[in-house]
Design an enzyme around this catalytic site. Structure first.
Site: not given
Ligand SMILES: Cc1cc2nc3c(=O)[nH]c(=O)nc-3n(C[C@H](O)[C@H](O)[C@H](O)COP(=O)(O)OP(=O)(O)OC[C@H]3O[C@@H](n4cnc5c(N)ncnc54)[C@H](O)[C@@H]3O)c2cc1C
Length: 386
Positions: A111, A225, A266, A327, A362
């Site tokens: 990428e 993004h 990016r 993003h 990032r």
């Molecule tokens: C469209 C898209 C494509 C992406 N592609 C890539 C990729 O190809 N490769 C890569 O490395 N990264 C990618 N990313 C980034 C990556 O997906 C995220 O940074 C990563 O998944 C974040 O994981 P997380 O567990 O921190 O948060 P999330 O997976 O967002 O989970 C957050 C959780 O917290 C919960 N939550 C939030 N607030 C509260 C609250 N007050 N009380 C209770 N629960 C709460 C939500 O409901 C959810 O369950 C992408 C992101 C997006 C949006």
């Protein structure tokens, strides 16, 4: 309702799920999510997950990550992430995650701002593949209880120590008393009009942390993004993964002229697009996949192909309009290399935390990896301190 547990984990994305799976099977764990279990950004990740392919790539992987982050990254954290990457991929495969293969070997893609192909992927739905498998394993564990549609409203604090959280759901208020608390609440895209994130991801943990005087870092480091599908409809922006450009897609202005090297970091590409839109008075630029073989588009990017078709664009035949959108959040709740926050017994992992891996910007596909590596480290530290 008053509940008592060993560890409470707020958030069921990859960071929350991997923390839970990395804790011993006899640790009592409560997890909660503000929405349903599939509505986390982890399910949306498209492009893939980085891995150190071999020792020879260490220096380049480090340099690519640091350069994309404008050298504001914490080098120690980047080193930990790179060094732990193969173990984490091994864990994922053990949990049933399947990555695409070529001639029986793992296939790697590239990428923007990567000097080498070092990204593992599952078609263009890598996040769904990883997160659904982790979720399935979590559901099998009898020591883990999950509350859906339950929102953390505050943390419980006694004499400067975190003792759990307070949450709300349709049935009322829950006080969850825990020896250790892990915040894994994801990003902040819900605060923006145009974002690729789920709208319920509003950085709640950050507000709570601020109220409690917990250290925060780089709150202004927000990643835009370069390429999301332009649409007049409001709501979540559909991402056109960077790996599409990695495979050869190019950007054109309104006169069908290229104006930027599409594989620059990016922030640089987003800025170039904004400048071009301003100059041309347009609301988008064009992305062309004309240089990518049709078979590659259909096999590597089936989800993007399908979504664009739904919006009226056949990417194998025509350009699509794209626009930058919020993003990713590089800043967050400051944590050390063990994912500990500045408050005792409170940890943070995933996008809501800031361990310094990403610096000011990032590098693509480092987020899933960083979330998993530092979630596992949180679990290890919790276990060690038991
Ligand atoms: C469209 C898209 C494509 C992406 N592609 C890539 C990729 O190809 N490769 C890569 O490395 N990264 C990618 N990313 C980034 C990556 O997906 C995220 O940074 C990563 O998944 C974040 O994981 P997380 O567990 O921190 O948060 P999330 O997976 O967002 O989970 C957050 C959780 O917290 C919960 N939550 C939030 N607030 C509260 C609250 N007050 N009380 C209770 N629960 C709460 C939500 O409901 C959810 O369950 C992408 C992101 C997006 C949006």
């Amino acid at each position: 309702m008053e509940l008592e547990t060993d560890v409470v984990i707020v958030g069921t994305g990859v960071a929350g799920l991997f923390t839970a799976l990395s804790l011993p099977g006899d640790t009592r764990i409560i997890m909660l999510t503000k929405s349903d279990l599939e509505s986390s950004d982890s399910f949306l990740a498209q492009g893939g997950i980085c891995v150190l392919r071999d020792e020879k790539d260490y220096d380049d992987f480090m340099e690519d990550t640091m350069k994309a982050g404008h050298y504001e990254n914490r080098r120690e954290s980047v080193d930990i992430m790179i060094r732990s990457s193969r173990d984490v991929i091994h864990d994922l495969i053990g949990y049933g995650v399947e990555f695409d293969k070529k001639n029986g070997e793992l296939a790697y893609t590239k990428e923007g701002a990567h000097s080498k192909a070092r990204i593992l992927f599952h078609k263009d739905i890598t996040g769904r593949e990883i997160t659904s498998k982790l979720l399935a394993r979590v559901k099998e564990r009898s020591n883990i209880t999950i509350y859906e549609y339950t929102t953390m409203k505050d943390i419980l604090e006694e004499n400067g120590v975190c003792t759990g959280i307070q949450a709300e759901n349709a049935e009322g208020t829950l006080c969850i008393h825990a020896k250790n608390t892990v915040l894994a609440t994801g990003g902040i895209g819900g605060r923006y009009t145009h974002s690729t994130n789920f709208p319920h991801l509003t950085g709640d943990a950050l507000d709570i942390a601020k109220e409690h005087g917990i250290r925060l870092e780089h709150l202004d480091y927000v990643q835009i993004h370069p390429t999301t599908l332009y649409s007049k409809n409001p709501g979540r922006r559909f991402l056109i993964s960077e790996s599409v450009r990695g495979e050869g897609a190019v950007l054109y202005n309104k006169n069908k002229e290229r104006f930027v090297n599409e594989l620059l970091p990016r922030d640089v590409v987003s800025e170039a697009i904004h400048e071009e839109m301003k100059k041309d008075g347009t609301e988008y630029v064009w992305l062309s996949m004309e240089h990518i073989p049709k078979e590659t588009i259909l096999s590597h990017f089936p989800n993007i192909y399908k979504k664009c078709l739904e919006e009226g664009y056949d990417v194998t035949k025509e350009y699509i309009p794209v626009v930058p959108a919020q993003h990713y959040f590089m800043g967050g709740i400051w944590v050390n290399a063990d994912s500990r926050t500045s408050m005792e017994h409170l940890y943070a992992a995933g996008e809501t935390s800031c361990n310094g891996v990403h610096g000011k910007n990032r590098l693509a596909s480092n987020s899933l990896l960083e979330s998993l590596v530092f979630a596992k480290r949180a679990a290890a530290k919790i276990q060690e301190e038991e």
